[in-house]
Every structure is written in structure tokens, then in C-alpha cells.
Scaffold this active site. Structure first.
Site, short mmCIF file in Angstrom:
data_model
loop_
_atom_site.label_atom_id
_atom_site.label_comp_id
_atom_site.label_asym_id
_atom_site.label_seq_id
_atom_site.Cartn_x
_atom_site.Cartn_y
_atom_site.Cartn_z
N SER A 8 0.82 -1.20 0.00
CA SER A 8 0.00 0.00 0.00
C SER A 8 0.86 1.25 0.00
CB SER A 8 -0.92 0.01 1.23
OG SER A 8 -0.15 0.06 2.42
N ASP A 12 -0.85 9.17 6.02
CA ASP A 12 -1.42 8.99 7.36
C ASP A 12 -1.77 10.37 7.92
OD1 ASP A 12 -1.04 6.24 7.27
OD2 ASP A 12 0.94 6.35 8.19
N SER A 36 -18.82 14.27 17.43
CA SER A 36 -17.82 15.08 16.73
C SER A 36 -16.74 15.45 17.73
CB SER A 36 -18.46 16.35 16.17
OG SER A 36 -17.49 17.17 15.55
N ASN A 52 7.13 2.33 3.31
CA ASN A 52 7.83 2.16 4.59
C ASN A 52 8.99 1.18 4.46
OD1 ASN A 52 6.01 3.90 5.82
ND2 ASN A 52 4.83 2.27 6.81
N ASN A 193 3.57 -10.70 12.69
CA ASN A 193 3.79 -10.73 14.14
C ASN A 193 3.11 -11.95 14.76
OD1 ASN A 193 1.02 -10.08 14.66
ND2 ASN A 193 1.47 -7.90 14.51
N GLY A 226 11.40 -9.42 20.86
CA GLY A 226 12.31 -9.72 19.76
C GLY A 226 11.61 -10.40 18.60
N GLY A 253 7.33 -2.83 12.34
CA GLY A 253 7.32 -4.11 11.64
C GLY A 253 7.87 -4.00 10.23
N ASP A 254 7.50 -2.92 9.53
CA ASP A 254 8.01 -2.70 8.17
C ASP A 254 9.52 -2.49 8.20
OD1 ASP A 254 5.45 -2.85 7.07
OD2 ASP A 254 5.10 -0.71 7.30
#
Length: 325
Positions: A8, A12, A36, A52, A193, A226, A253-254
Site C-alpha cells: 500500500s 497517514d 464530533s 515504509n 507478528n 524480539g 514491523g516494516d
């Protein structure tokens, strides 16, 4: 060897609400919810799994080729990625569409309300890896993306005999067991993960241990504990690196995947490749946003030694790889 990164491509939008969501939601009115939130801050940051991973590979001295679809608003993002060392020639801008966008509103208790707009990402399956003229010496990373695109890239890699890393991660809840099996079929590496591995194993009706042996190499990240690398019947426990501060786990993670791939391509042993991934992830943890961290290779190697001790293998990161054009 070339590295092709698919995934993707997104912006962000990060917002902070200076209160608590629960104080503005009436439980007995949930069926007619209308709220709201006036936020104190708004930041638009570069994101998406593909950029990423590619960004972190560029920090580690690679020149990855990013493949994906973006909107008409991608110009500034493209320039930033190119300046960082990412080849964006594989990104197609879709006329009349915005780049995929993730809107995240966080309150003072770290609760989040998130909305994701797919935008141009919905066209990712129109791209073909055949356009990249790939060969068996190249490596493709299939990161979370439009599910149809992920399926197409996995099928093309398998048919062409091109090794690929399959990373369903955040798309795992959406993918069926059949779709996961298709992704695994020709994969050389499976990453995710521990929660995602558990979810995939449940969908497939097998144990996590069996899943970790479904492809030749699996890399399961374990957060602050780890990671675990499984190669056949051999398992390697990877310790975490020590962060100077914990700011934002998004993108860690990326970064880990990029570091692991860099170690793999540099010919490092599994433990060292895993430690490179762990350290790359730590840099992401220390900044807000997924592409705000910076370092030189010399700084990275020095910090590796601080965390894991000396290793002759880590010096290979300073040796440029020969890339076949």
C-alpha cells in the site's frame, strides 16, 4: 539482484483529541451514534507498507523499486522517496483518485478511531510484475495491499520462478484460508507478528508450529520480546535492540522486514540478519511517523555493536552490492 517492493502507498493523517472518547459516547444511544471531536493537532505523514519498507531499505544502502498505485496528490511524496534513495518508476498515478489515506484520531488514553480510504490503492491489481522484466535472481516483497493485487503478484512470482517474501500481516483478517494458501505456495519467506501468525494458523486449521514450517523461512516478530526465525527445523531467537525512547510503534514491523532482507542479501547468518531487523525496527520506534528516522550505515553499525557485540558479518553492510540492470 533487484529488490521490488509492492504494498500500500498511503498518507497517514494523525490527529490528537485532548480528551477521552468514552466521555462523549452515550452507551444507551449507540444505535444512533453521532459524535464530533475537536482535535488539537493534525499531521499528514508519509505511510503505507510499500514505501515504509522501501524507505528503510534505502537507509540501509539499497535502491529498491517501489511498485504500486497512488493518486494525483502523490507528487510531493514521490519526490521525497526519490530523495531518500527509492526508485519510484514502478508507481502508477491514477487519474481522478487520491492516494490511499488513513485517518487516525487518538485520545488521551491512547484509544483510537481510525478510518481508511483505499483510493488509488484499489487499482493496484491492474499492475503486473511482468512490466519489471524480473528474473530468478531478483526478490519481490509482497506487503499488505489490495488483496487482489497481492494474489496477482504471488501468482506471477510463482509462475516466473521469482523468490518472494509474503507479508499478509494487517490483511490477514480479511484473507480466506484459500487466499493465504495461494500466497504461501511459492513464497520463500513468510513474515508477520505473533498475533497474525496465530490468526493465520487458526484460519488454516493448523498449529502455529506447523505454520512456521509452511514455507522455507518464516520470521515472526514478538514486539518487545524480539523475533523468532524458523528455517526448516532450526529456530533462531532474536533479541530486541534497546530503544533510546519509545514514541510510536507504527512502522516498526516494516522496518524490521527491511533490515532482515538487507541482512539476507548481504549474506549474513540468520541470527545477524534478525538482529539487523531488530535494530532497524528500533529506529522507527523512536520517532513519530514511519519515515521520520535517519541514520548513516556507520551509525547503524556502531549501534549494532552497542546492542549485540562485535561481528565481522555486520561489516558487509558497508560493501555495496552489485545490482544488475
Amino acid at each position: 539482484m533487484r529488490i521490488i517492493v509492492t504494498g500500500s502507498i498511503a498518507y497517514d493523517y494523525i490527529m490528537v483529541f485532548p480528551g477521552r472518547f468514552r466521555e462523549h459516547i452515550l452507551p444507551d444511544k449507540m444505535h444512533v451514534l453521532s459524535v464530533s471531536f475537536l482535535v488539537d493537532s493534525l499531521k499528514r505523514m508519509h505511510g503505507g507498507t510499500g514505501p515504509n519498507i522501501a524507505y528503510n531499505l534505502a537507509l540501509l544502502g539499497e535502491r529498491p523499486i517501489l511498485v504500486g498505485t497512488a493518486g494525483e496528490d502523490f507528487g510531493e511524496y514521490r519526490a521525497a522517496l526519490e530523495a531518500a534513495g527509492v526508485d519510484t518508476s514502478g508507481v502508477r498515478q491514477i487519474s481522478g483518485e487520491f492516494t490511499a489515506s488513513c485517518f487516525i484520531n487518538t485520545d488521551l488514553q491512547d484509544n483510537q478511531i481510525t478510518a481508511f480510504y483505499a483510493g488509488a490503492m484499489a487499482h493496484a491489481a491492474t499492475l503486473s510484475l511482468h512490466e519489471q522484466a524480473l528474473g530468478p535472481d531478483d526478490l519481490v516483497i509482497i506487503a499488505p495491499n489490495d488483496p487482489a493485487a497481492m494474489a496477482r503478484y504471488a501468482e506471477e512470482c510463482t509462475a516466473l520462478g521469482i523468490p518472494y517474501l509474503y507479508d499478509p500481516s494487517m490483511q490477514a483478517p480479511r484473507l480466506t484460508a484459500e487466499e493465504l494458501e495461494q500466497g504461501f505456495r511459492g513464497a520463500r519467506i513468510l513474515t508477520g507478528n505473533d498475533y497474525e501468525f496465530g490468526m493465520m494458523a487458526e484460519k488454516l486449521g493448523i498449529s502455529e508450529a506447523a505454520l512456521r514450517r509452511r514455507v522455507p523461512i518464516t520470521v515472526m516478530t514478538l514486539g518487545e520480546a524480539g523475533a523468532l526465525i524458523t528455517v526448516g527445523e532450526q529456530e533462531y531467537e532474536i533479541p530486541p535492540a534497546k530503544p533510546a525512547r519509545l514514541v510510536d510503534p507504527t512502522g516498526a514491523g516494516d522496518a524490521f522486514r527491511a533490515g532482515f532482507v538487507k541482512g539476507l542479501l548481504a549474506g549474513c547468518s540468520w541470527p545477524v540478519a534478525g538482529r539487523i531487523g531488530a535494530l532497524a525496527a528500533t529506529y522507527a520506534l523512536e520517532q513519530s511517523g514511519t519515515q521520520q528516522h535517519r541514520y548513516t550505515l556507520a551509525e547503524f553499525i556502531a549501534r549494532y555493536r552497542e546492542n549485540f557485540g562485535d561481528s565481522e558479518e555486520i561489516e558487509t553492510l558497508l560493501t555495496p552490492r552489485v545490482t544488475m540492470e
